[in-house]
Design an enzyme around this catalytic site. Structure first.
Site, mmCIF file in Angstrom:
data_model
loop_
_atom_site.group_PDB
_atom_site.id
_atom_site.type_symbol
_atom_site.label_atom_id
_atom_site.label_comp_id
_atom_site.label_asym_id
_atom_site.label_seq_id
_atom_site.Cartn_x
_atom_site.Cartn_y
_atom_site.Cartn_z
ATOM 1 N N CYS A 267 0.825 -1.212 0.000
ATOM 2 C CA CYS A 267 0.000 0.000 0.000
ATOM 3 C C CYS A 267 0.856 1.259 0.000
ATOM 4 O O CYS A 267 1.693 1.438 0.888
ATOM 5 C CB CYS A 267 -0.907 -0.024 1.228
ATOM 6 N N TYR B 287 -5.338 6.600 -9.115
ATOM 7 C CA TYR B 287 -6.549 5.847 -8.808
ATOM 8 C C TYR B 287 -7.742 6.407 -9.586
ATOM 9 O O TYR B 287 -8.628 5.657 -10.003
ATOM 10 C CB TYR B 287 -6.841 5.887 -7.311
#
Length: 337
Positions: free
Chosen positions: A48, A179
């Site tokens: 992450c 994203y």
């Protein structure tokens, strides 16, 4: 980070849920959680980018003795991040198999995404915070009692306004921008997101053309925040998220800048390219339904000469590099560049 509550709106634009648990761990304990050595556990996943920031800052500042760290595996299900890497799949300090257990211990009706990074209060087993932007700032400003000798000042008072301004644009346009491309729900939303992302990368290239770091003459919080996205750009975002105007390795300013940071102790030695690719390509089945993880790209180019030192600046200012990663916190050699 969150993977449940992030959705595209009616126009196909990706919207991230940014409402995190805002409790802070501070020197004066004003939220009920004072800074104490050994009391808290930082839970992360190397895959992450948001958690990767906390791994880097913890290491740069030398907080290993004061703040233990737990590593979730690179993948998660719809329910929670899990401790797949630990014996029997249970965190050895918290004694839980799912990070969700710590969230529900404090908030029994918690219905938002179970995200990393998260800091857990070990005595109670309750999550304290998952507010990733504030966590690293507090490491720099509230945990100073436990900083190592020679720790860099990643958030110097005289530069905070500029760091905040740059970091905000990096977040909205780059960290979240990739994203926005990858999870766009329409062609129009994707193309707008794509244009925004590369406009920001062009702006960063202009900014870094004649200065080694984003703000000032040393590494700051702003560099940490940009680096974790750049490290994932060619292995994941270029193909998986369709951010494919060009590769990072084709950008004449950002590529040497990224390699400069990667080769700085505390940065590249936190990057696990294998886990990064496993996370994105296995978890995002709506984008990659076959769950095939690509073999490439060749990542040995991260170790090539960058020559950014000719621009001046000192990575740690008057401080020193951190010690090598501790046993148990090292990225396997086969997973790095």
């Amino acid at each position: 980070m969150a993977y449940v509550a992030d959705k595209s709106d009616s126009g196909g634009e990706f919207n991230r849920d940014t409402k995190y648990i805002s409790t802070r761990i501070t020197a004066d304990g004003r939220d009920g959680y004072p800074v104490e050595s050994g009391r808290y556990r930082l839970v992360v996943a190397r895959a992450c980018p948001w958690a990767n920031r906390t791994i880097i800052v913890r290491r740069l500042l030398g907080l290993e003795d004061a703040l233990s760290i737990g590593f979730c595996g690179p993948t998660h299900d719809e329910d929670s991040w899990t401790f797949d890497l630990d014996p029997d799949g249970v965190d050895p300090v918290l004694g839980i198999p799912q990070l969700k257990d710590a969230y529900l211990k404090r908030y029994p009706d918690y219905d938002k995404g179970i995200t990393v990074p998260a800091i857990v209060d070990v005595p109670t087993g309750e999550v304290v915070t998952n507010d990733f932007p504030q966590i690293t700032l507090d490491f720099s400003t509230e945990w100073t009692k436990y900083h190592r000798d020679g720790a860099p000042d990643l958030y110097p008072d005289r530069l905070r306004d500029e760091i905040d301004e740059v970091a905000q644009r990096v977040y909205t346009e780059v960290n979240n921008g990739v994203y926005r491309c990858g999870f766009a729900g329409s062609q129009d939303a994707y193309e707008k997101a794509y244009d925004r992302l590369f406009a920001a990368l062009d702006w960063l290239s202009d900014r870094l053309a004649n200065q080694r770091y984003l703000v000032g003459e040393t590494i700051t919080e702003a560099d940490v925040r940009l680096f974790t996205t750049l490290a994932r750009f060619d292995p994941v975002y270029h193909g998986h998220f369709k951010c494919n105007r060009c590769k990072l390795a084709e950008l004449p300013v950002l590529w040497p800048y990224a390699r400069d940071l990667f080769q700085t102790p505390g940065f590249g030695d936190t990057i696990d390219f294998v886990q990064i690719k496993q996370h994105y390509y296995l978890v995002h089945t709506d984008i990659n339904p076959t769950q095939i993880v690509p073999k490439g790209p060749d990542l040995s180019n991260w170790l090539t000469t960058h020559s950014r030192e000719t621009l001046g600046g000192k990575p740690f200012g008057d401080g020193t590099p951190p010690a090598p990663p501790r046993q148990g916190e090292r990225v396997p050699q086969a997973h790095s560049a």
